[in-house]
Scaffold this active site. Structure first.
Site, PDB file in Angstrom:
ATOM      1  N   TYR A 191       0.814  -1.210   0.000  1.00 20.40           N
ATOM      2  CA  TYR A 191       0.000   0.000   0.000  1.00 20.40           C
ATOM      3  C   TYR A 191       0.852   1.265   0.000  1.00 20.40           C
ATOM      4  O   TYR A 191       0.474   2.264  -0.595  1.00 20.40           O
ATOM      5  CB  TYR A 191      -0.916   0.027   1.231  1.00 20.40           C
ATOM      6  CG  TYR A 191      -2.205  -0.714   1.044  1.00 20.40           C
ATOM      7  CD1 TYR A 191      -2.202  -2.081   0.828  1.00 20.40           C
ATOM      8  CD2 TYR A 191      -3.419  -0.058   1.076  1.00 20.40           C
ATOM      9  CE1 TYR A 191      -3.385  -2.776   0.662  1.00 20.40           C
ATOM     10  CE2 TYR A 191      -4.612  -0.736   0.919  1.00 20.40           C
ATOM     11  CZ  TYR A 191      -4.592  -2.094   0.713  1.00 20.40           C
ATOM     12  OH  TYR A 191      -5.764  -2.766   0.548  1.00 20.40           O
ATOM     13  N   LYS A 232       3.470 -15.505   2.311  1.00 21.00           N
ATOM     14  CA  LYS A 232       3.747 -16.196   1.050  1.00 21.00           C
ATOM     15  C   LYS A 232       5.254 -16.450   1.041  1.00 21.00           C
ATOM     16  O   LYS A 232       5.995 -15.981   0.164  1.00 21.00           O
ATOM     17  CB  LYS A 232       3.264 -15.311  -0.121  1.00 21.00           C
ATOM     18  CG  LYS A 232       3.288 -15.980  -1.477  1.00 21.00           C
ATOM     19  CD  LYS A 232       2.192 -17.016  -1.691  1.00 21.00           C
ATOM     20  CE  LYS A 232       2.392 -17.738  -3.011  1.00 21.00           C
ATOM     21  NZ  LYS A 232       1.533 -18.922  -3.181  1.00 21.00           N
ATOM     22  N   ASP A 243      -2.645 -18.326  -0.118  1.00 21.81           N
ATOM     23  CA  ASP A 243      -3.575 -19.013  -1.027  1.00 21.81           C
ATOM     24  C   ASP A 243      -4.276 -20.170  -0.320  1.00 21.81           C
ATOM     25  O   ASP A 243      -5.494 -20.354  -0.424  1.00 21.81           O
ATOM     26  CB  ASP A 243      -2.858 -19.479  -2.305  1.00 21.81           C
ATOM     27  CG  ASP A 243      -1.560 -20.231  -2.030  1.00 21.81           C
ATOM     28  OD1 ASP A 243      -1.069 -20.218  -0.882  1.00 21.81           O
ATOM     29  OD2 ASP A 243      -1.016 -20.838  -2.978  1.00 21.81           O
ATOM     30  N   ASP A 272      -6.320  -7.353   3.789  1.00 22.00           N
ATOM     31  CA  ASP A 272      -7.415  -6.690   3.075  1.00 22.00           C
ATOM     32  C   ASP A 272      -8.299  -7.739   2.413  1.00 22.00           C
ATOM     33  O   ASP A 272      -9.521  -7.731   2.542  1.00 22.00           O
ATOM     34  CB  ASP A 272      -6.825  -5.742   2.012  1.00 22.00           C
ATOM     35  CG  ASP A 272      -7.901  -5.070   1.171  1.00 22.00           C
ATOM     36  OD1 ASP A 272      -8.878  -4.595   1.759  1.00 22.00           O
ATOM     37  OD2 ASP A 272      -7.760  -5.059  -0.065  1.00 22.00           O
ATOM     38  N   ASP A 322     -12.129  -9.440   3.843  1.00 25.66           N
ATOM     39  CA  ASP A 322     -13.359  -9.418   3.044  1.00 25.66           C
ATOM     40  C   ASP A 322     -13.927 -10.830   2.896  1.00 25.66           C
ATOM     41  O   ASP A 322     -15.141 -11.032   2.951  1.00 25.66           O
ATOM     42  CB  ASP A 322     -13.089  -8.839   1.642  1.00 25.66           C
ATOM     43  CG  ASP A 322     -13.468  -7.365   1.548  1.00 25.66           C
ATOM     44  OD1 ASP A 322     -13.481  -6.690   2.601  1.00 25.66           O
ATOM     45  OD2 ASP A 322     -13.733  -6.878   0.433  1.00 25.66           O
TER      46      ASP A 322
HETATM   47  C1  IPM Z   1     -10.454  -1.575   3.405  1.00 23.00           C
HETATM   48  C2  IPM Z   1     -10.664  -0.980   2.037  1.00 23.00           C
HETATM   49  C3  IPM Z   1      -9.519  -0.024   1.754  1.00 23.00           C
HETATM   50  C4  IPM Z   1      -8.230  -0.816   1.756  1.00 23.00           C
HETATM   51  C5  IPM Z   1      -9.666   0.763   0.440  1.00 23.00           C
HETATM   52  C6  IPM Z   1     -10.986   1.479   0.375  1.00 23.00           C
HETATM   53  C7  IPM Z   1      -8.540   1.725   0.224  1.00 23.00           C
HETATM   54  O1  IPM Z   1     -10.761  -1.981   1.091  1.00 23.00           O
HETATM   55  O2  IPM Z   1     -10.436  -0.818   4.389  1.00 23.00           O
HETATM   56  O3  IPM Z   1     -10.339  -2.792   3.499  1.00 23.00           O
HETATM   57  O4  IPM Z   1      -7.859  -1.394   0.736  1.00 23.00           O
HETATM   58  O5  IPM Z   1      -7.586  -0.873   2.806  1.00 23.00           O
HETATM   59 MG    MG Z   2     -10.788  -3.956   1.881  1.00 23.08          MG
END
Ligand code: IPM
Ligand code: MG
Length: 367
Positions: A147, A197, A229, A253, A257
């Site tokens: 990032y 990884k 993975d 990240d 999700d």
């Molecule tokens: C998160 C989001 C952010 C990230 C984006 C919106 C920049 O996906 O907080 O997980 O990638 O960290």
């Molecule tokens: Mg995210």
């Protein structure tokens, strides 16, 4: 936090469903304030697309200043179709969230993925896998890796475009996030799964070495390692087998999700982004729902306010040191869920469909 001190919060509602779920979070804070004699001092400021429209930038200096003066940031969500055509670096998500994380060195991102036994039906995963619910905490490193690593650029070379992002981790950055994961595990089921990884990346080799070293200081916690993975597969095969998942920025990240989706309740999940503990054991932090701004349902009064409300609970726990108030909010949310009330995102046949406001009312009443 002492009894007669004020707790200063920078309230950044942002875009999409942010403002409407924040209304409910504020009502919960009022109820908590009365019940636990906590005095909140709230400072509302613009962020994201709303700030772009009003001031031309997603994170105005005035907003940053309010955050600097606060004990914590309560964040809604940012982004929406209206700002999607801006250059990537100016879009609300990138231009507001990332600089905030960096400006306050919020390196520790805690993302609890809690699937309540009452809500397993909302998970897209087979009932046999999630029966009884699960509780996994993702600890994501938030200020390093791909990032923020330099160099980072797009350029034209040899007649074609080329992109460079750089993955960098210093041992000290891995060390401090590893401590966060192990400390959290001590309060939970004492199991850390570290993600890397290491079969391909130098970063992975260092990550694993440092995590192993830090783990020696926590003999009561079990550590295992998974390649990212494989972790993506194992999480969906058996989420109940995990307690704390520790990952670098990009892997965290993605996996957070995945966990949110498996839990089936994105609208229910809060998050905390913390800096280093201050002298008093509390943290400066940014607290926000794990889900996004959901522009498709914004303004309809149907969004689930629970993620924002549980973010208030995390804020009280980590930045105010008020476990009593935090636990009270979490218990109230669970009671309301048990009573059968559901916003649209978690609603099925026999339960009672309610609006954002009705859900807020019920939680306030339950408090
Ligand atoms: C998160 C989001 C952010 C990230 C984006 C919106 C920049 O996906 O907080 O997980 O990638 O960290
Ligand atoms: Mg995210």
């Amino acid at each position: 936090m002492n009894k007669n001190e004020k707790f200063h919060v920078a309230v950044l509602s942002g875009d999409g469903i942010g403002p409407e779920v924040m209304v409910e979070a504020r009502r919960v804070m009022e109820a908590i304030s009365a019940k636990f004699s906590i005095t909140f001092e709230l400072q509302e400021e613009l962020v994201g697309g709303a700030a772009i429209d009003a001031t031309g930038t997603a994170l105005p200096e005035r907003t940053l200043e309010a955050c600097r003066e606060a004990d914590a940031i309560l964040f809604g969500s940012v982004g929406g179709t209206k700002w999607e055509s801006l250059p990537p670096a100016e879009q609300p998500e990138r231009a507001a969230l990332l600089p905030l994380r960096k400006a306050f060195s919020l390196f520790a991102n805690l993302r609890p993925a809690l699937c309540l036994p009452e809500l397993t039906h909302a998970s897209p995963v087979r009932e046999t896998i999630v029966a009884g619910g699960f509780d996994v905490l993702c600890v994501r490193e938030l200020t390093g890796g791909l990032y923020f690593g330099e160099p980072k650029f797009l350029k034209q070379e040899g007649g074609e475009q080329m992109a460079v992002d750089t993955m960098i981790y210093k041992a000290s950055e891995i060390e401090r996030i590893t401590h966060v994961a192990f400390q959290a595990a001590l309060q939970r089921r004492k199991q850390v799964t570290s993600i890397d990884k290491a079969n391909v990346l130098q970063n992975g080799i260092l990550w694993r070495q440092v995590v192993e070293r830090v783990a020696k200081g926590y003999p009561e916690v079990t550590l295992n390692h998974l390649y990212v993975d494989n972790a993506a597969m194992q999480l969906i095969r058996n989420p109940k087998g995990f307690d704390v998942v520790l990952a670098e920025n990009l892997f965290g990240d993605i996996l957070s999700d995945e966990l949110a989706m498996i839990s089936g309740s994105l609208g229910m999940l809060p998050s905390a982004s913390l800096g280093a503990p201050r002298g008093d054991g509390l943290y400066f932090g940014l607290y926000e729902p794990s889900g996004g701004s959901a522009p498709d349902i914004a303004g309809m009064g149907i969004a689930n306010p629970i993620a924002q409300i549980l973010s208030v609970a995390m804020m009280l726990r980590y930045s105010a040191g008020r476990e009593d108030a935090a636990a009270a909010i979490e218990a109230a949310v669970q009671r309301v869920i048990r009573s059968g009330m559901r916003t649209r995102d978690i609603h099925t046949g026999t339960t009672r469909l309610v609006s954002t406001e009705e859900m807020g009312n019920a939680i306030v009443a339950s408090l």
